[in-house]
Design a protein around this motif. Structure first.
Motif, PDB file in Angstrom:
ATOM      1  N   ALA A 277       8.083   3.305  -3.653  1.00  0.00           N
ATOM      2  CA  ALA A 277       7.255   4.029  -2.686  1.00  0.00           C
ATOM      3  C   ALA A 277       8.109   4.990  -1.876  1.00  0.00           C
ATOM      4  CB  ALA A 277       6.549   3.049  -1.752  1.00  0.00           C
ATOM      5  N   SER A 278       7.501   6.083  -1.446  1.00  0.00           N
ATOM      6  CA  SER A 278       8.222   7.062  -0.639  1.00  0.00           C
ATOM      7  C   SER A 278       8.254   6.635   0.818  1.00  0.00           C
ATOM      8  CB  SER A 278       7.574   8.446  -0.779  1.00  0.00           C
ATOM      9  OG  SER A 278       6.656   8.710   0.260  1.00  0.00           O
ATOM     10  N   TRP A 279       9.098   7.304   1.594  1.00  0.00           N
ATOM     11  CA  TRP A 279       9.161   7.055   3.036  1.00  0.00           C
ATOM     12  C   TRP A 279       8.417   8.115   3.835  1.00  0.00           C
ATOM     13  CZ3 TRP A 279       9.675   2.378   3.533  1.00  0.00           C
ATOM     14  CH2 TRP A 279      10.787   1.599   3.175  1.00  0.00           C
ATOM     15  N   ALA A 280       7.678   8.991   3.180  1.00  0.00           N
ATOM     16  CA  ALA A 280       6.866   9.962   3.917  1.00  0.00           C
ATOM     17  C   ALA A 280       5.616   9.275   4.473  1.00  0.00           C
ATOM     18  CB  ALA A 280       6.469  11.117   3.011  1.00  0.00           C
ATOM     19  N   ILE A 281       5.064   9.853   5.522  1.00  0.00           N
ATOM     20  CA  ILE A 281       3.781   9.415   6.077  1.00  0.00           C
ATOM     21  C   ILE A 281       2.680  10.284   5.488  1.00  0.00           C
ATOM     22  CG2 ILE A 281       2.383   9.313   8.182  1.00  0.00           C
ATOM     23  CD1 ILE A 281       4.927   8.664   9.737  1.00  0.00           C
ATOM     24  N   TYR A 282       1.616   9.646   5.049  1.00  0.00           N
ATOM     25  CA  TYR A 282       0.467  10.335   4.473  1.00  0.00           C
ATOM     26  C   TYR A 282      -0.750  10.013   5.346  1.00  0.00           C
ATOM     27  CZ  TYR A 282       3.638  10.499   0.499  1.00  0.00           C
ATOM     28  OH  TYR A 282       4.739  10.705  -0.316  1.00  0.00           O
ATOM     29  N   SER A 294       3.380   0.719   4.540  1.00  0.00           N
ATOM     30  CA  SER A 294       1.935   0.767   4.750  1.00  0.00           C
ATOM     31  C   SER A 294       1.191  -0.091   3.743  1.00  0.00           C
ATOM     32  CB  SER A 294       1.451   2.218   4.638  1.00  0.00           C
ATOM     33  OG  SER A 294       0.038   2.271   4.630  1.00  0.00           O
ATOM     34  N   SER A 295       0.500  -1.100   4.222  1.00  0.00           N
ATOM     35  CA  SER A 295      -0.305  -1.923   3.324  1.00  0.00           C
ATOM     36  C   SER A 295      -1.458  -1.117   2.735  1.00  0.00           C
ATOM     37  CB  SER A 295      -0.826  -3.162   4.049  1.00  0.00           C
ATOM     38  OG  SER A 295      -1.645  -2.792   5.144  1.00  0.00           O
ATOM     39  N   ALA A 296      -1.925  -0.091   3.469  1.00  0.00           N
ATOM     40  CA  ALA A 296      -2.989   0.760   2.935  1.00  0.00           C
ATOM     41  C   ALA A 296      -2.537   1.474   1.670  1.00  0.00           C
ATOM     42  CB  ALA A 296      -3.419   1.778   3.985  1.00  0.00           C
ATOM     43  N   VAL A 297      -1.269   1.880   1.646  1.00  0.00           N
ATOM     44  CA  VAL A 297      -0.730   2.563   0.468  1.00  0.00           C
ATOM     45  C   VAL A 297      -0.362   1.564  -0.625  1.00  0.00           C
ATOM     46  CG1 VAL A 297       1.141   4.019  -0.414  1.00  0.00           C
ATOM     47  CG2 VAL A 297       0.097   4.524   1.806  1.00  0.00           C
ATOM     48  N   VAL A 298       0.416   0.541  -0.258  1.00  0.00           N
ATOM     49  CA  VAL A 298       0.950  -0.381  -1.267  1.00  0.00           C
ATOM     50  C   VAL A 298      -0.130  -1.307  -1.807  1.00  0.00           C
ATOM     51  CG1 VAL A 298       2.690  -2.139  -1.747  1.00  0.00           C
ATOM     52  CG2 VAL A 298       3.223  -0.264  -0.166  1.00  0.00           C
ATOM     53  N   GLN A 299      -0.811  -1.981  -0.903  1.00  0.00           N
ATOM     54  CA  GLN A 299      -1.825  -2.948  -1.329  1.00  0.00           C
ATOM     55  C   GLN A 299      -3.152  -2.271  -1.665  1.00  0.00           C
ATOM     56  OE1 GLN A 299      -0.859  -5.778  -2.043  1.00  0.00           O
ATOM     57  NE2 GLN A 299       0.365  -6.809  -0.496  1.00  0.00           N
ATOM     58  N   ALA A 338       3.983  -5.066   4.183  1.00  0.00           N
ATOM     59  CA  ALA A 338       3.162  -4.038   3.540  1.00  0.00           C
ATOM     60  C   ALA A 338       2.928  -4.333   2.062  1.00  0.00           C
ATOM     61  CB  ALA A 338       3.830  -2.677   3.685  1.00  0.00           C
ATOM     62  N   GLY A 339       3.777  -5.191   1.476  1.00  0.00           N
ATOM     63  CA  GLY A 339       3.612  -5.531   0.076  1.00  0.00           C
ATOM     64  C   GLY A 339       4.736  -5.085  -0.832  1.00  0.00           C
ATOM     65  N   MET A 340       5.849  -4.633  -0.253  1.00  0.00           N
ATOM     66  CA  MET A 340       6.998  -4.263  -1.083  1.00  0.00           C
ATOM     67  C   MET A 340       7.747  -5.527  -1.504  1.00  0.00           C
ATOM     68  SD  MET A 340       6.513  -1.075  -1.186  1.00  0.00           S
ATOM     69  CE  MET A 340       7.927  -0.666  -2.200  1.00  0.00           C
ATOM     70  N   ASP A 341       8.073  -5.617  -2.782  1.00  0.00           N
ATOM     71  CA  ASP A 341       8.739  -6.809  -3.315  1.00  0.00           C
ATOM     72  C   ASP A 341      10.245  -6.764  -3.123  1.00  0.00           C
ATOM     73  OD1 ASP A 341       6.285  -7.809  -4.290  1.00  0.00           O
ATOM     74  OD2 ASP A 341       6.497  -6.670  -6.146  1.00  0.00           O
ATOM     75  N   LEU A 342      10.868  -5.654  -3.493  1.00  0.00           N
ATOM     76  CA  LEU A 342      12.315  -5.509  -3.416  1.00  0.00           C
ATOM     77  C   LEU A 342      12.689  -4.527  -2.315  1.00  0.00           C
ATOM     78  CD1 LEU A 342      13.323  -5.314  -7.194  1.00  0.00           C
ATOM     79  CD2 LEU A 342      13.991  -7.108  -5.583  1.00  0.00           C
ATOM     80  N   ILE A 343      13.737  -4.874  -1.569  1.00  0.00           N
ATOM     81  CA  ILE A 343      14.221  -4.048  -0.472  1.00  0.00           C
ATOM     82  C   ILE A 343      15.554  -3.437  -0.897  1.00  0.00           C
ATOM     83  CG2 ILE A 343      14.750  -3.958   1.969  1.00  0.00           C
ATOM     84  CD1 ILE A 343      11.893  -4.981   1.325  1.00  0.00           C
ATOM     85  N   LEU A 344      15.618  -2.108  -0.929  1.00  0.00           N
ATOM     86  CA  LEU A 344      16.803  -1.416  -1.427  1.00  0.00           C
ATOM     87  C   LEU A 344      17.781  -1.136  -0.294  1.00  0.00           C
ATOM     88  CD1 LEU A 344      18.105  -0.165  -3.945  1.00  0.00           C
ATOM     89  CD2 LEU A 344      16.882   1.956  -3.417  1.00  0.00           C
ATOM     90  N   CYS A 345      18.839  -1.925  -0.246  1.00  0.00           N
ATOM     91  CA  CYS A 345      19.875  -1.825   0.796  1.00  0.00           C
ATOM     92  C   CYS A 345      21.017  -0.987   0.226  1.00  0.00           C
ATOM     93  CB  CYS A 345      20.349  -3.211   1.193  1.00  0.00           C
ATOM     94  SG  CYS A 345      19.013  -4.329   1.681  1.00  0.00           S
ATOM     95  N   SER A 346      20.901   0.322   0.352  1.00  0.00           N
ATOM     96  CA  SER A 346      21.800   1.218  -0.381  1.00  0.00           C
ATOM     97  C   SER A 346      22.781   1.969   0.500  1.00  0.00           C
ATOM     98  CB  SER A 346      20.976   2.212  -1.207  1.00  0.00           C
ATOM     99  OG  SER A 346      20.067   2.916  -0.393  1.00  0.00           O
ATOM    100  N   ALA A 347      23.083   1.430   1.682  1.00  0.00           N
ATOM    101  CA  ALA A 347      24.018   2.086   2.603  1.00  0.00           C
ATOM    102  C   ALA A 347      25.478   1.906   2.199  1.00  0.00           C
ATOM    103  CB  ALA A 347      23.817   1.556   4.020  1.00  0.00           C
ATOM    104  N   ARG A 348      25.700   1.239   1.075  1.00  0.00           N
ATOM    105  CA  ARG A 348      27.056   0.938   0.601  1.00  0.00           C
ATOM    106  C   ARG A 348      27.827   0.126   1.639  1.00  0.00           C
ATOM    107  NH1 ARG A 348      26.738   6.894  -1.592  1.00  0.00           N
ATOM    108  NH2 ARG A 348      24.693   6.570  -0.688  1.00  0.00           N
TER     109      ARG A 348
END
Length: 389
Positions: A277-282, A294-299, A338-348
Motif C-alpha cells: 500500500a502507498s503512504w499517500a492520503i486519498y 487506513s482500514s477503508a483502503v486496506v480492508q 488497518a489490516g497490513m500484515d507485514l511492516i517494512l522496517c527499511s531504515a537500515r
C-alpha cells in the motif's frame, strides 16, 4: 529500542524512494558469475502445516510481521540473534548491503542458518527491489525499465521476460521476494512515478497486461511478487514524494477505481503473493490516514471490494509522510489495525525492527490489537513463507 528520530531516515542519508530512483544505490558491476543458490545451502525444515509453531510468545508472534534491515555489508550480531529467537519474518536488502553476488549470497546463507534455529520453521522472507531499469539492487535482469517494456513492440512478452529474469536473478543469490512490479498508472509524462520510468504506461490496459505477465512469469521461478503502490501513485506530481513528506492525492473515487486500481484484478487473478500500500492520503477513501494506515483502503477496498486474500505489506515505515503518526512502533500498530500484515522496517537500522516488534507485542498484550485478527495476519505470512524456499 529506536527513537522516532533514529528510525526516521536511512543511515545512508537517502530516503528509500531516492535510493530506488538511483541516487547512489545501484547497479553493482564487476561481479563474479552468478553464485550458486544460497537457498540450497540451508533448507529449514517445513512445519507440518502452514501454521504456527506451538507456544510462541507475543513477542515472537509480533516478529512474524516485521521485515528488518541493516546498514552496510555485514549484518550485526543482534539481527542474527533476533532471527534465531523467532522475532523477525524477513530482511530487505539495499545497494549498500551488496558488493557482489557472492558476498550477498554468503550473507543470505548465514541468515538462513540463523533461521534454522528459530522456533518458526519456515523460510525467511528475503527481499529487495528489482524492478528493472534504474531500480535494481543486483546487476543483470531485468535490464529494461517498466516504461521501456510498455513502449516495446510486444509489451506483454517483454514483461514476462523481465519477470523471469528478475526471479532467476534473485533466486540465484537466495532471495525469495521481489518488491515489484510497480502497477501505478502514470497520469502525466515526467511526474513522480514516470520520471524514473517506473510505470509501464499511462494506459491502464497496458499496465494491467504487463503487470499480470511479470507477476506470472516471476512467480513461476519461485520468487514471490509484490504489486505496488495500492491504490496507486500515478497521479502524484513530480515533487509529491511520500518519503519526504505528506502527500494528498485528490482523485475522484470513480477515477481511482477505473484507472489507478485497474491493474489489481489482473494481479490478483495471477495469484500475486503480496500487495504494498502507498503512504499517500486519498480523500475519496479516507481524509485522515494514508492508504497503508487506513482500514477503508486496506480492508474495505483491497480486501473487500477487490477480494484480495494474500499478504499485505507497508511501504517504508520511516517515510516522511508518516511524520504525524508517532514513532515507528506507533506507526506499526496503526498499520496493523488497518489490516497490513507485514511492516517494512527499511531504515537500515536493526533497532527500528526491534522497536516495531516490541510495539506490536505490547499492543497485542494490552488488547489494543485484536488477537484473532493478529493471528490471522501471522497465518497469512506464515503460509506465504511456507510456500517459498
Amino acid at each position: 529500542m529506536s527513537s522516532a528520530a533514529s528510525a526516521g531516515r536511512p543511515r545512508s542519508g537517502l530516503s528509500r524512494r531516492q535510493a530506488l530512483a538511483g541516487f547512489g544505490i545501484a547497479l553493482i558491476g564487476g561481479v563474479s558469475a552468478p553464485a550458486a543458490s544460497a537457498r540450497a545451502a540451508v533448507a529449514p525444515a517445513r512445519h507440518a502445516r502452514a501454521g504456527l509453531a506451538a507456544g510462541l510468545t507475543n513477542l515472537q508472534l509480533a516478529g512474524q510481521r516485521a521485515i528488518g534491515s541493516y546498514p552496510g555489508l555485514t549484518p550485526p550480531a543482534s539481527l542474527f540473534t533476533d532471527i534465531s529467537n523467532g522475532q523477525v519474518a524477513g530482511v530487505i536488502f539495499f545497494g549498500e548491503n551488496i558488493s557482489s553476488e557472492t558476498q550477498i549470497a554468503g550473507v543470505i546463507t548465514q541468515l538462513r542458518q540463523a533461521q534454522a534455529q528459530s522456533p518458526v520453521q519456515v523460510p525467511l522472507l528475503l527481499m529487495t527491489d528489482q524492478e528493472g531499469g534504474l531500480v535494481r539492487r543486483l546487476p543483470g535482469q531485468p535490464v529494461l525499465s517498466e516504461k521501456q517494456i510498455g513502449q516495446s513492440s510486444d509489451p506483454v512478452a517483454a514483461a514476462a521476460a523481465a519477470g523471469t529474469g528478475a526471479g532467476q536473478n534473485l533466486a540465484g543469490v537466495g532471495m525469495n521476494v521481489n518488491l515489484a512490479p510497480v502497477l501505478d498508472v502514470y497520469y502525466k509524462t515526467g511526474n513522480f512515478i514516470d520520471q524514473y520510468q517506473r510505470s509501464y504506461s499511462s494506459s491502464p490496459a497496458v499496465v494491467y497486461e504487463c503487470g499480470q505477465a511479470f507477476i506470472t512469469a516471476q512467480q513461476q521461478t519461485g520468487v514471490a511478487a509484490a504489486a505496488k503502490h495500492f491504490p496507486g501513485l500515478g497521479s502524484a506530481t513530480k515533487n509529491q514524494n511520500t518519503d519526504t513528506g505528506p502527500v494528498t492525492l485528490k482523485v475522484s473515487l470513480s477515477t481511482l477505481r477505473s484507472k489507478d486500481e485497474a491493474p489489481y484484478p489482473a494481479a490478483t487473478a495471477a495469484g500475486v503473493k503480496l500487495v504494498m500500500a502507498s503512504w499517500a492520503i486519498y480523500p475519496a477513501f479516507d481524509r485522515t490516514f494514508p492508504a497503508g494506515l487506513s482500514s477503508a483502503v486496506v480492508q474495505g477496498e483491497l480486501r473487500g471490494r477487490l477480494g484480495y486474500q494474500g499478504v499485505t505489506i507497508t511501504d517504508a515505515l520511516e517515510a516522511g509522510a508518516l511524520a504525524a503518526f508517532g514513532t515507528s512502533a506507533q506507526r506499526a500498530v496503526l498499520a496493523a489495525q488497518a489490516g497490513m500484515d507485514l511492516i517494512l522496517c527499511s531504515a537500515r537500522d536493526v533497532t527500528q525492527g526491534q522497536a516495531v516488534t516490541a510495539g506490536l507485542a505490547s499492543a497485542l498484550d494490552s488488547g489494543q490489537l485484536n488477537s484473532a485478527d493478529f493471528t490471522a495476519a501471522v497465518q497469512r505470512v506464515t503460509a506465504l513463507r511456507a510456500g517459498l524456499q
